[in-house]
Design an enzyme around this catalytic site. Sequence first.
Site, PDB file in Angstrom:
ATOM      1  N   ASN A  35       5.716   1.821   0.858  1.00 39.03           N
ATOM      2  CA  ASN A  35       6.260   2.633   1.957  1.00 39.03           C
ATOM      3  C   ASN A  35       7.788   2.533   2.029  1.00 39.03           C
ATOM      4  O   ASN A  35       8.361   2.525   3.110  1.00 39.03           O
ATOM      5  CB  ASN A  35       5.635   2.196   3.292  1.00 39.03           C
ATOM      6  CG  ASN A  35       5.865   3.232   4.381  1.00 39.03           C
ATOM      7  OD1 ASN A  35       5.801   4.440   4.130  1.00 39.03           O
ATOM      8  ND2 ASN A  35       6.149   2.782   5.595  1.00 39.03           N
ATOM      9  N   SER A  36       8.428   2.451   0.869  1.00 43.80           N
ATOM     10  CA  SER A  36       9.898   2.399   0.866  1.00 43.80           C
ATOM     11  C   SER A  36      10.391   2.859  -0.501  1.00 43.80           C
ATOM     12  O   SER A  36       9.599   3.001  -1.433  1.00 43.80           O
ATOM     13  CB  SER A  36      10.391   0.977   1.150  1.00 43.80           C
ATOM     14  OG  SER A  36       9.867   0.074   0.190  1.00 43.80           O
ATOM     15  N   ASP A  58       3.339  -6.179  -5.736  1.00 43.71           N
ATOM     16  CA  ASP A  58       2.462  -6.270  -4.567  1.00 43.71           C
ATOM     17  C   ASP A  58       2.185  -7.756  -4.300  1.00 43.71           C
ATOM     18  O   ASP A  58       1.728  -8.475  -5.194  1.00 43.71           O
ATOM     19  CB  ASP A  58       1.158  -5.517  -4.868  1.00 43.71           C
ATOM     20  CG  ASP A  58       0.298  -5.339  -3.628  1.00 43.71           C
ATOM     21  OD1 ASP A  58       0.094  -6.319  -2.884  1.00 43.71           O
ATOM     22  OD2 ASP A  58      -0.177  -4.206  -3.403  1.00 43.71           O
ATOM     23  N   PHE A  80       7.659  -9.340   6.484  1.00 44.01           N
ATOM     24  CA  PHE A  80       7.578  -7.989   7.046  1.00 44.01           C
ATOM     25  C   PHE A  80       6.507  -7.137   6.360  1.00 44.01           C
ATOM     26  O   PHE A  80       6.086  -6.131   6.918  1.00 44.01           O
ATOM     27  CB  PHE A  80       8.906  -7.232   6.832  1.00 44.01           C
ATOM     28  CG  PHE A  80      10.078  -7.749   7.604  1.00 44.01           C
ATOM     29  CD1 PHE A  80      10.217  -7.464   8.951  1.00 44.01           C
ATOM     30  CD2 PHE A  80      11.066  -8.485   6.973  1.00 44.01           C
ATOM     31  CE1 PHE A  80      11.320  -7.918   9.657  1.00 44.01           C
ATOM     32  CE2 PHE A  80      12.177  -8.943   7.673  1.00 44.01           C
ATOM     33  CZ  PHE A  80      12.303  -8.659   9.019  1.00 44.01           C
ATOM     34  N   SER A 124       3.414  -7.699  16.781  1.00 46.71           N
ATOM     35  CA  SER A 124       3.641  -6.457  17.517  1.00 46.71           C
ATOM     36  C   SER A 124       3.148  -6.588  18.942  1.00 46.71           C
ATOM     37  O   SER A 124       2.194  -7.321  19.218  1.00 46.71           O
ATOM     38  CB  SER A 124       2.867  -5.335  16.815  1.00 46.71           C
ATOM     39  OG  SER A 124       2.755  -4.194  17.640  1.00 46.71           O
ATOM     40  N   TYR A 149      -5.116  -1.602  12.652  1.00 42.06           N
ATOM     41  CA  TYR A 149      -3.758  -2.125  12.427  1.00 42.06           C
ATOM     42  C   TYR A 149      -3.477  -3.265  13.400  1.00 42.06           C
ATOM     43  O   TYR A 149      -3.066  -4.363  13.015  1.00 42.06           O
ATOM     44  CB  TYR A 149      -2.712  -1.012  12.597  1.00 42.06           C
ATOM     45  CG  TYR A 149      -1.322  -1.554  12.804  1.00 42.06           C
ATOM     46  CD1 TYR A 149      -0.613  -2.127  11.748  1.00 42.06           C
ATOM     47  CD2 TYR A 149      -0.709  -1.539  14.069  1.00 42.06           C
ATOM     48  CE1 TYR A 149       0.659  -2.661  11.947  1.00 42.06           C
ATOM     49  CE2 TYR A 149       0.557  -2.064  14.269  1.00 42.06           C
ATOM     50  CZ  TYR A 149       1.238  -2.626  13.205  1.00 42.06           C
ATOM     51  OH  TYR A 149       2.485  -3.161  13.404  1.00 42.06           O
ATOM     52  N   LYS A 153      -2.983  -7.576  13.075  1.00 39.99           N
ATOM     53  CA  LYS A 153      -1.905  -8.438  13.591  1.00 39.99           C
ATOM     54  C   LYS A 153      -2.489  -9.601  14.401  1.00 39.99           C
ATOM     55  O   LYS A 153      -2.042 -10.745  14.283  1.00 39.99           O
ATOM     56  CB  LYS A 153      -0.938  -7.634  14.464  1.00 39.99           C
ATOM     57  CG  LYS A 153      -0.095  -6.619  13.704  1.00 39.99           C
ATOM     58  CD  LYS A 153       0.895  -7.272  12.771  1.00 39.99           C
ATOM     59  CE  LYS A 153       1.753  -6.258  12.054  1.00 39.99           C
ATOM     60  NZ  LYS A 153       2.508  -6.813  10.925  1.00 39.99           N
ATOM     61  N   ASN A 178       9.330  -1.467  20.602  1.00 43.98           N
ATOM     62  CA  ASN A 178       9.441  -0.224  19.808  1.00 43.98           C
ATOM     63  C   ASN A 178      10.786  -0.152  19.081  1.00 43.98           C
ATOM     64  O   ASN A 178      11.782   0.275  19.674  1.00 43.98           O
ATOM     65  CB  ASN A 178       9.246   0.995  20.710  1.00 43.98           C
ATOM     66  CG  ASN A 178       7.795   1.171  21.124  1.00 43.98           C
ATOM     67  OD1 ASN A 178       7.208   0.273  21.710  1.00 43.98           O
ATOM     68  ND2 ASN A 178       7.214   2.306  20.800  1.00 43.98           N
TER      69      ASN A 178
END
Length: 339
Positions: A35-36, A58, A80, A124, A149, A153, A178
Site C-alpha cells: 500500500n505504498s 513482506d 506500522f 487505533s 481490521y 488491533k 484520526n
Amino acid sequence: MRVLVTGGAGYIGSHTVVQLVAAGHEPVVVDSHVNSRPSVLPRLEELTGTRIESHGFDLRDADATSALLGEGGFDAVIHFAGLKAVGESGRSPLEYYDNNLGTTFALLRAMGRHGVGTLVFSSSATVYGEQAPVPYREGHEPLVSSSPYGRSKVMQEQILRDVAATGAVRVALLRYFNPVGAHPSGRIGEDPQGIPNNLMPFIAQVAVGRRERLQVFGGDYPTADGTAERDYIHVEDLAAGHVAALDHLRDHPEIRVREWNLGGGRGTSVLEMVAAFEAASGRPIPYDVVDRRAGDLPAFWADASRAEVELGWRATRTIEQMCADTWRWQSANPQGYPA
Ligand code: NAD
Ligand code: UFG
C-alpha cells in the site's frame, strides 16, 4: 537509536522516519509496498539529507525478517506495517488477520531471537468499540471492535501484552485517533490507492479536481451540525508522539507495556472540516449529505492527558494547519507519488 520502521514507506511511517532522523536516530525502513510506492524513499532522503537504508519484502517472510534483525545493531522497532481499510477488512477478513497478525508474529520471533527488546506499536481508537464513554481513556475495558481490521488491533494488543508479560519485549501501544495532514514541505503525504475511504484524502481529491463531489455520510447525528465528529490529529504531531514514546521507553526500563492515546482531545465535524479545507485551498468542496455509513459512530475523541503527563507530548497543530498542509501536498502531487 537504530530503529527498524516497518511500513516506513506508508503514510504515518514516512513522516515518522523524517522525525526520527531529526531527533538523531537512525531509521531503517522495511515495507512490502502493498500500500505504498518505493518512490517515497528518495523523497525521505531529500528531506532528511541522509541515506535511508530500506528493504522491500513482506514481513511475514519469517526468514527475511529474522535475517534483517540478525544484521545486528537494532535498538528498537516501530511497527506500522499492516492493512488498514475498515470496509475491505469485512470483505477480506482472512487477508487482514493473516497480514496484521502474521507481521507481528514474525517480528516478535525475530526480535526475540536477536535480542531486540523495544517495540512501538500502531494501535487505533477503534479498539474502544461502540460503548466506551467519550472522551476515550486508556484504562477502558473491555477492548472490542466492530470490524475485522479493528479486531486485528485488539488481538495484536493482547498478543503484545502477553509477550511483554514474559519480559521478552517492552511495548508502547499507541492508539491513534484520526491522522490527517502532510509534511509542511508538500513532498510527502497520504496517497491512498483507488477511491479514498477516509474523509480528508477524499476532500483533497475533490479540491484538486480528481473527484466531483464529497458524500457526507449522515446529517442527522446528535451533534451541533448533525454530522459526525472525530478527533483529527496532524500526522506531524503523531510522528512526534512516536519519537516521544521511543525515548520514554528508553528512559523508563521499568515499563513492560503501556497504552497512550495520541489525539488532540476534541471533536471536529465533517462540515467543519469541509469549511476549513475550502478556506485553506480557496476551492469549493461540493457535497451531498447522504445516509450514514454502516458502523460509524456519532462522535468520539481522546482524553490525551496521559500522553501529555507521561510522554511530555501534546498535539499542537490546528485544523487550519492540517488542511493547509494537506492542500500543499495534494496540489503539488495531484496523482500522488510517481509509480
Ligand atoms: P499505510 O497503508 O500508508 O502504511 C502501512 C505500510 O505497511 C504500507 O506502506 C504497506 O505497504 C506496508 N505493509 C503492509 N503490510 C505489510 C507487510 N506484510 N510487510 C511489509 N510491509 C507491509 O497506513 P498508515 O496510515 O501509515 O498506517 C500505519 C499503521 O497505523 C497501520 O498499522 C494502521 O492500521 C495504523 N493506524 C492508521 C490509522 C489511519 O487512519 N491512518 C488510524 C489508526 C491506526
Ligand atoms: N466521511 C464522510 N465522507 C467520506 C468519508 C468519511 O462523510 O467520504 C465521514 C465519516 O462518516 C466519519 C468521518 O468522515 O464521520 C471520518 O471518517 P474517516 O473514514 O476519515 O475516519 P473514521 O473515523 O471512520 O476511521 C478512522 C480510521 C480507522 C479507525 C477508525 C476508528 O481511518 O482506521 O478511525 O478509530 F479504525
